[in-house]
Design an enzyme around this catalytic site. Sequence first.
Site, short mmCIF file in Angstrom:
data_model
loop_
_atom_site.label_atom_id
_atom_site.label_comp_id
_atom_site.label_asym_id
_atom_site.label_seq_id
_atom_site.Cartn_x
_atom_site.Cartn_y
_atom_site.Cartn_z
N GLU A 115 8.66 8.74 -16.99
CA GLU A 115 7.28 9.19 -17.16
C GLU A 115 6.76 8.88 -18.57
OE1 GLU A 115 6.56 13.21 -14.99
OE2 GLU A 115 8.65 13.15 -15.61
N SER A 173 13.69 21.97 -15.49
CA SER A 173 12.47 22.71 -15.79
C SER A 173 12.87 24.07 -16.34
CB SER A 173 11.66 22.87 -14.51
OG SER A 173 10.84 24.01 -14.60
N LYS A 229 14.93 21.56 -10.56
CA LYS A 229 14.25 20.33 -10.95
C LYS A 229 15.12 19.35 -11.74
CE LYS A 229 10.11 19.66 -10.90
NZ LYS A 229 9.00 20.44 -11.43
N HIS A 273 0.83 -1.22 0.00
CA HIS A 273 0.00 0.00 0.00
C HIS A 273 0.86 1.26 0.00
CE1 HIS A 273 -3.22 -2.78 1.31
NE2 HIS A 273 -2.27 -3.28 2.10
#
Length: 449
Positions: A277, A264, A270, A143
């Site tokens: 992704e 970024s 970043k 979980h």
Amino acid sequence: MDPLSFYTVSIDYDRRLYRQDIAGSVAHARMLSAQGIIEPDEAAGIIEGLRQIQGEIEGGTFLWRPELEDIHMNIEHRLHEIIGDTAGKLHTARSRNDQIALDVRMYAKEVADQAIEGVDDIRSALLSLAEAHSSTVMPGYTHLQRAQPVLFAHHVLAYFEMLTRDRHRLREAWREADVMPLGSGALAGLPYPLDREAVRMDLGFSRVTPNSMDAVSDRDFLVTFHSAAMLCMIHLSRLAEELVIWSSEEFGFVRLADEFTTGSSIMPQKRNPDFAEIARGKTGRALGNLVGLLTTLKGLPLTYNRDLQEDKEGFFDTVDTLLATLAVFAGMLSTMQVDADRMRDAAQGGNMLATDVADYLVAKGVPFRRAHGIVAELTTYASERSRAIHELSLDEYRRFSDHFEEDVLLITVEASIAARDVLGGTSYEQVRGAIEKAKSRMRSDGVSG
Ligand code: ARG
């Protein structure tokens, strides 16, 4: 492109089958001549012409003509330009229906082999990670909550298992494609004394298709390839998700190499895990392609129907997607840095030794349900004081049960891992054995380590 051509013209994408198409034609011409259906010098001329065409395509001088619609007609038309009317004899005892079935099967075998190589590269990368981290501890999750400490190698080897299954499925897809359809004609077979076995051997197939009607309309082997590719993409998507989580500042378990992250445009700090992704995202289109093919096949009467031309773009897209994704992961996994200290620190927190303390009580004769209750109280007590249970003193332990003795203080993350010495468990011993077994599986798959 005008709408009518948009419908019928497939040369923009089926031209990638040119090698298979030419190899099939060469084998067909050879067999026609061996069977006395065409003259040997005619076959020789056809084969020479086809070789020249292959050279033109590979040299970039071939003129592709959309008005000729597909790869078959483009090549045949050019052959006519080169050798004249004899070119027309090549299509004796053949139909574009068995021809395209052949081309796609040959292509499927080739890309299944490439995919297997790509999968093996990832399996090797995973195995190297496991070996380098055979004693790195981390929290194991259920979980996405810290559950029990495990070895990082154990976690990594779980993906090795998934990819080993993917390999078998891709091998199955290869086998299913490995059936030679030429000789089926348009649908009913052909009124010539063909030697299908000779063509089969010439083209390196294991079997010939046993039913001409099935042969020209069957695309099951593509469904099998799509399914194998799909599940492999799903596994990599799950791994991608872990890499996204692990490379976040909150976790900090891994640092992906620069080439697999991007900055970024607005936030200079970043390091976005774009490749992971995008892999996650591309899994959606692979699923779309599988569903697309199944939907195309649904409700098709025997035999060949032009709907089948729609089998190719989705297939090629899945092939490109899978092969690129496999290469990206092999690179990403072999260049990422693992922060073993961060993992170890995380494994110390979160009361992950609670189960071990309960097992300790069980060993002292307390029924498991009762032990579970005692430890639940202990963890609440510790949490209220912002401590983990393994930081409590013996006196504190004994407030909850007088079964606790000095040796409860010996329960550590390492001891917890070492104790799980069951086959398939995370103990140091088991994981070392699992690494050896994985290596020998790689060897028996013909991958040198
Ligand atoms: N381009 C066609 C395909 O991809 C080749 C077979 C065409 N056959 C025909 N009878 N029109 O399926």
